[in-house]
Enzyme design. Structure first.
Site, PDB file in Angstrom:
ATOM      1  N   TYR A 273       1.314   0.173  12.376  1.00  0.00           N
ATOM      2  CA  TYR A 273       2.062   0.641  11.203  1.00  0.00           C
ATOM      3  C   TYR A 273       3.561   0.437  11.397  1.00  0.00           C
ATOM      4  O   TYR A 273       4.270   0.050  10.474  1.00  0.00           O
ATOM      5  CB  TYR A 273       1.730   2.115  10.988  1.00  0.00           C
ATOM      6  CG  TYR A 273       2.179   2.707   9.674  1.00  0.00           C
ATOM      7  CD1 TYR A 273       1.814   2.131   8.457  1.00  0.00           C
ATOM      8  CD2 TYR A 273       2.959   3.861   9.641  1.00  0.00           C
ATOM      9  CE1 TYR A 273       2.216   2.688   7.258  1.00  0.00           C
ATOM     10  CE2 TYR A 273       3.356   4.434   8.445  1.00  0.00           C
ATOM     11  CZ  TYR A 273       2.989   3.840   7.262  1.00  0.00           C
ATOM     12  OH  TYR A 273       3.387   4.394   6.073  1.00  0.00           O
TER      13      TYR A 273
ATOM     14  N   HIS B 259      11.633   8.770  10.232  1.00  0.00           N
ATOM     15  CA  HIS B 259      10.440   9.175   9.514  1.00  0.00           C
ATOM     16  C   HIS B 259       9.181   8.830  10.301  1.00  0.00           C
ATOM     17  O   HIS B 259       9.070   7.724  10.814  1.00  0.00           O
ATOM     18  CB  HIS B 259      10.376   8.470   8.159  1.00  0.00           C
ATOM     19  CG  HIS B 259       9.269   9.014   7.345  1.00  0.00           C
ATOM     20  ND1 HIS B 259       7.989   8.579   7.515  1.00  0.00           N
ATOM     21  CD2 HIS B 259       9.240  10.004   6.433  1.00  0.00           C
ATOM     22  CE1 HIS B 259       7.222   9.292   6.724  1.00  0.00           C
ATOM     23  NE2 HIS B 259       7.943  10.150   6.047  1.00  0.00           N
TER      24      HIS B 259
ATOM     25  N   PRO C 274       3.072  -5.485  -0.307  1.00  0.00           N
ATOM     26  CA  PRO C 274       3.910  -4.378   0.182  1.00  0.00           C
ATOM     27  C   PRO C 274       3.115  -3.189   0.741  1.00  0.00           C
ATOM     28  O   PRO C 274       3.699  -2.169   1.078  1.00  0.00           O
ATOM     29  CB  PRO C 274       4.721  -3.970  -1.053  1.00  0.00           C
ATOM     30  CG  PRO C 274       3.949  -4.441  -2.220  1.00  0.00           C
ATOM     31  CD  PRO C 274       3.121  -5.607  -1.778  1.00  0.00           C
TER      32      PRO C 274
ATOM     33  N   LYS D 162       5.950  -4.457   5.454  1.00  0.00           N
ATOM     34  CA  LYS D 162       6.266  -5.374   6.560  1.00  0.00           C
ATOM     35  C   LYS D 162       7.276  -6.468   6.192  1.00  0.00           C
ATOM     36  O   LYS D 162       7.863  -7.082   7.084  1.00  0.00           O
ATOM     37  CB  LYS D 162       4.982  -6.092   7.037  1.00  0.00           C
ATOM     38  CG  LYS D 162       3.912  -5.180   7.587  1.00  0.00           C
ATOM     39  CD  LYS D 162       4.275  -4.666   8.944  1.00  0.00           C
ATOM     40  CE  LYS D 162       3.177  -3.834   9.544  1.00  0.00           C
ATOM     41  NZ  LYS D 162       3.686  -2.819  10.451  1.00  0.00           N
TER      42      LYS D 162
ATOM     43  N   TYR E 109      -0.186   9.064   0.833  1.00  0.00           N
ATOM     44  CA  TYR E 109      -1.141   8.038   0.415  1.00  0.00           C
ATOM     45  C   TYR E 109      -2.326   8.761  -0.212  1.00  0.00           C
ATOM     46  O   TYR E 109      -3.056   9.476   0.495  1.00  0.00           O
ATOM     47  CB  TYR E 109      -1.646   7.231   1.608  1.00  0.00           C
ATOM     48  CG  TYR E 109      -0.632   6.305   2.247  1.00  0.00           C
ATOM     49  CD1 TYR E 109       0.013   5.326   1.507  1.00  0.00           C
ATOM     50  CD2 TYR E 109      -0.349   6.386   3.608  1.00  0.00           C
ATOM     51  CE1 TYR E 109       0.929   4.463   2.092  1.00  0.00           C
ATOM     52  CE2 TYR E 109       0.563   5.522   4.211  1.00  0.00           C
ATOM     53  CZ  TYR E 109       1.195   4.567   3.444  1.00  0.00           C
ATOM     54  OH  TYR E 109       2.101   3.708   4.027  1.00  0.00           O
TER      55      TYR E 109
HETATM   56  P1  RFL Z   1      14.605 -11.865  -0.639  1.00  0.00           P
HETATM   57  O1  RFL Z   1      15.029 -10.469  -0.348  1.00  0.00           O
HETATM   58  O2  RFL Z   1      13.754 -12.108  -1.840  1.00  0.00           O
HETATM   59  O3  RFL Z   1      15.929 -12.717  -0.765  1.00  0.00           O
HETATM   60  C1  RFL Z   1      15.899 -14.051  -1.204  1.00  0.00           C
HETATM   61  C2  RFL Z   1      17.254 -14.371  -1.831  1.00  0.00           C
HETATM   62  O4  RFL Z   1      17.263 -15.744  -2.224  1.00  0.00           O
HETATM   63  C3  RFL Z   1      17.878 -15.844  -3.501  1.00  0.00           C
HETATM   64  N1  RFL Z   1      17.410 -17.097  -4.123  1.00  0.00           N
HETATM   65  C4  RFL Z   1      18.178 -18.190  -4.263  1.00  0.00           C
HETATM   66  N2  RFL Z   1      19.467 -18.413  -3.930  1.00  0.00           N
HETATM   67  C5  RFL Z   1      19.972 -19.642  -4.214  1.00  0.00           C
HETATM   68  N3  RFL Z   1      19.243 -20.616  -4.823  1.00  0.00           N
HETATM   69  C6  RFL Z   1      17.960 -20.428  -5.169  1.00  0.00           C
HETATM   70  N4  RFL Z   1      17.268 -21.411  -5.760  1.00  0.00           N
HETATM   71  C7  RFL Z   1      17.373 -19.165  -4.892  1.00  0.00           C
HETATM   72  N5  RFL Z   1      16.135 -18.627  -5.096  1.00  0.00           N
HETATM   73  C8  RFL Z   1      16.192 -17.379  -4.622  1.00  0.00           C
HETATM   74  C9  RFL Z   1      17.462 -14.577  -4.228  1.00  0.00           C
HETATM   75  O5  RFL Z   1      18.327 -14.258  -5.298  1.00  0.00           O
HETATM   76  C10 RFL Z   1      17.508 -13.552  -3.095  1.00  0.00           C
HETATM   77  O6  RFL Z   1      18.773 -12.939  -3.007  1.00  0.00           O
HETATM   78  O7  RFL Z   1      13.842 -12.546   0.588  1.00  0.00           O
HETATM   79  P2  RFL Z   1      13.962 -12.270   2.190  1.00  0.00           P
HETATM   80  O8  RFL Z   1      15.394 -12.286   2.624  1.00  0.00           O
HETATM   81  O9  RFL Z   1      12.985 -13.182   2.793  1.00  0.00           O
HETATM   82  O10 RFL Z   1      13.483 -10.738   2.375  1.00  0.00           O
HETATM   83  C11 RFL Z   1      12.165 -10.371   2.070  1.00  0.00           C
HETATM   84  C12 RFL Z   1      12.151  -8.913   1.590  1.00  0.00           C
HETATM   85  O11 RFL Z   1      13.074  -8.750   0.533  1.00  0.00           O
HETATM   86  C13 RFL Z   1      10.733  -8.485   1.156  1.00  0.00           C
HETATM   87  O12 RFL Z   1       9.769  -9.001   2.027  1.00  0.00           O
HETATM   88  C14 RFL Z   1      10.612  -6.942   1.156  1.00  0.00           C
HETATM   89  O13 RFL Z   1      11.362  -6.376   0.111  1.00  0.00           O
HETATM   90  C15 RFL Z   1       9.139  -6.524   1.039  1.00  0.00           C
HETATM   91  N6  RFL Z   1       8.978  -5.061   0.891  1.00  0.00           N
HETATM   92  C16 RFL Z   1       9.094  -4.219   1.971  1.00  0.00           C
HETATM   93  N7  RFL Z   1       9.358  -4.721   3.214  1.00  0.00           N
HETATM   94  C17 RFL Z   1       9.542  -3.889   4.280  1.00  0.00           C
HETATM   95  O14 RFL Z   1       9.756  -4.376   5.403  1.00  0.00           O
HETATM   96  N8  RFL Z   1       9.475  -2.509   4.146  1.00  0.00           N
HETATM   97  C18 RFL Z   1       9.225  -1.924   2.912  1.00  0.00           C
HETATM   98  O15 RFL Z   1       9.221  -0.685   2.809  1.00  0.00           O
HETATM   99  C19 RFL Z   1       8.982  -2.786   1.780  1.00  0.00           C
HETATM  100  N9  RFL Z   1       8.727  -2.281   0.542  1.00  0.00           N
HETATM  101  C20 RFL Z   1       8.732  -4.545  -0.391  1.00  0.00           C
HETATM  102  C21 RFL Z   1       8.594  -3.132  -0.528  1.00  0.00           C
HETATM  103  C22 RFL Z   1       8.609  -5.370  -1.526  1.00  0.00           C
HETATM  104  C23 RFL Z   1       8.350  -4.819  -2.762  1.00  0.00           C
HETATM  105  N10 RFL Z   1       8.254  -5.683  -3.864  1.00  0.00           N
HETATM  106  C24 RFL Z   1       9.323  -5.751  -4.816  1.00  0.00           C
HETATM  107  C25 RFL Z   1       7.318  -6.751  -3.807  1.00  0.00           C
HETATM  108  C26 RFL Z   1       8.326  -2.589  -1.774  1.00  0.00           C
HETATM  109  C27 RFL Z   1       8.171  -3.425  -2.902  1.00  0.00           C
HETATM  110  C28 RFL Z   1       7.839  -2.808  -4.233  1.00  0.00           C
END
Ligand code: RFL
Length: 395
Positions: free
Chosen positions: A392, A74, A296, A300, A204
């Site tokens: 980006y 993309h 978000p 990143k 956007y």
């Molecule tokens: P995660 O994915 O939140 O995983 C953390 C894990 O830890 C567990 N956990 C525990 N386990 C044991 N004991 C505890 N006490 C615990 N507390 C928590 C949780 O259950 C979970 O499984 O963190 P990680 O690995 O650092 O990854 C970060 C990403 O998930 C996050 O930054 C992204 O989703 C952000 N984000 C995007 N990032 C991109 O690079 N490209 C995107 O297109 C993008 N779109 C987004 C997004 C985040 C969004 N939201 C929900 C804020 C779109 C949205 C809407």
């Protein structure tokens, strides 16, 4: 179930699973402890846009079979603004690199399967309650399983990959790290629609009623975002209201109708960012959202999580296999450089796309003037477009 491992990893998100897979491939003993069930982590829809660096890293370590089969390249953004519409194909700009659209839960599913398939240990339904002794040689991780039984894990190092509310951050003693925090005052209603994409681009839209966004996830599912007032409840948004508002802000009358479908997920995200400094305290390392929360707006978060996991995996391998601790000593500094750069670009994107309300809820005409000038510069200046493209897709 208790035990010991050289590296205990808290959390099975992109950060923890990437780290686990990389350590396992280096022959380092590790275990992943995850609060949620396997089904839950494999279904949690979040990110979708993977940077070229992330795709290359997955390929280098043979972790990219799913991405190659189902990921979609993309590279086009379409801006619909008060001053007209324009498109940027960022594969033809900056460093000439595209994104790969691959839903985060599919990446997580792949990484869980690959880790278990290679003999890795993950304990799902296991909540980390506490991490102690990180200033000493043998930290301890206390967990509680689904039946309420508690147990202890012993480790040489602990990697906190458990997000911003996880046990890793809670284990930091007061004063051990500084937290730089910003509440951007902007909120999104994040929506997942069972509908094919309406555009062959990321959309956007800036509008007097606020931002609206369109992002393809798969041929059947599309993500939409609507800027909403702080404190809005998901129940305030009926399906009809969502689609009417999206039509209005995306200017469907002028540019064509959106393809409607059932809304299968809705959640409000308040835009906050923070950065912890340093990202290490003794034997405890912070990775991914646990290290830095990023809004978000520029997609990143998951990309940074994967990048930091790679930096930490290499540093742990140098230390545990070759007795060279320099990588661990430099982990924080190296990651923070990438994190601050991503934070800066995400902040710029927020300012580009949103009416940012002041403390009294109104938008300053001066800020609005700056925002429109930024969009016009992006529309007309090749230098600005190259800068945009590089940032980006970069981490
Ligand atoms: P995660 O994915 O939140 O995983 C953390 C894990 O830890 C567990 N956990 C525990 N386990 C044991 N004991 C505890 N006490 C615990 N507390 C928590 C949780 O259950 C979970 O499984 O963190 P990680 O690995 O650092 O990854 C970060 C990403 O998930 C996050 O930054 C992204 O989703 C952000 N984000 C995007 N990032 C991109 O690079 N490209 C995107 O297109 C993008 N779109 C987004 C997004 C985040 C969004 N939201 C929900 C804020 C779109 C949205 C809407």
């Amino acid at each position: 179930m208790a035990g010991s491992a050289e590296v205990v990893i808290l959390g099975a998100g992109p950060a923890g699973l990437m780290l686990g897979n990389l350590l396992l491939r280096s022959g380092i003993d590790c275990v992943v402890l995850e609060r949620a069930s396997r089904e839950h982590v494999q279904q949690r829809a979040r990110a979708g846009f993977l940077a070229p660096h992330t795709a290359a890293l997955l390929a280098r370590h043979g972790l990219d079979e799913g991405l190659r089969k189902r990921g979609q390249e993309h590279s086009v953004c379409e801006f619909r603004t008060e001053d007209g519409r324009f498109r940027l194909d960022y594969r033809l700009l900056g460093k000439g690199e595209p994104h790969t659209v691959y839903p985060q839960h599919e990446l997580v599913t792949d990484l869980v399967g690959l880790f278990l398939g290679a003999g890795g240990r993950i304990h799902f339904d296991t909540e980390v309650l506490d991490v102690t002794g990180v200033e000493g040689p043998r930290p301890s991780v206390t967990v509680r399983d689904a039946d309420g039984r508690s147990a202890h894990w012993r480790a040489r190092y602990v990697a906190a990959c458990d997000g911003r509310h996880g046990a890793g951050r809670r284990a930091l003693p007061p004063g051990a790290v500084r937290r730089r925090h910003r509440d951007h005052g902007v909120s999104w209603l994040g929506l997942l629609a069972e509908a094919p994409p309406s555009l062959d681009a990321v959309g956007y839209a800036t509008h007097p009623r606020g931002f609206a966004g369109h992002m393809a996830r798969s041929p059947e599912v599309t993500r939409y975002y609507l800027q909403c007032t702080r404190g809005t409840e998901v129940d305030d948004w009926s399906e009809e209201r969502v689609w009417d508002e999206l039509d209005l802000r995306m200017r469907a009358e002028e540019f064509g109708p959106l393809r409607r479908g059932r809304i299968i997920q809705r959640a409000v995200v308040d835009f906050e960012s923070d950065v912890l400094e340093p990202l290490r305290h003794g034997a405890l390392f912070l990775v991914g959202d646990a290290a830095s929360l990023i809004s978000p707006s520029a997609a990143k978060g998951a990309n940074l999580a994967v990048l930091e996991a790679d930096i930490l995996a290499r540093a742990l391998a140098d230390d545990l296999l070759h007795g060279d601790a320099e990588g661990l000593d430099r982990y924080s500094e190296r990651c923070l450089e990438h994190i601050w750069r991503a934070q800066e670009f995400s902040h710029w994107m927020i300012q580009l796309l949103h009416r940012v309300p002041g403390p009294d809820g109104s938008t300053s005409p001066f800020q609005e003037g700056l925002r429109r000038a930024r969009l016009k510069a992006l529309r007309s200046s090749r230098t600005q477009q190259d800068w945009f493209a590089e940032n980006y897709v970069g981490v």
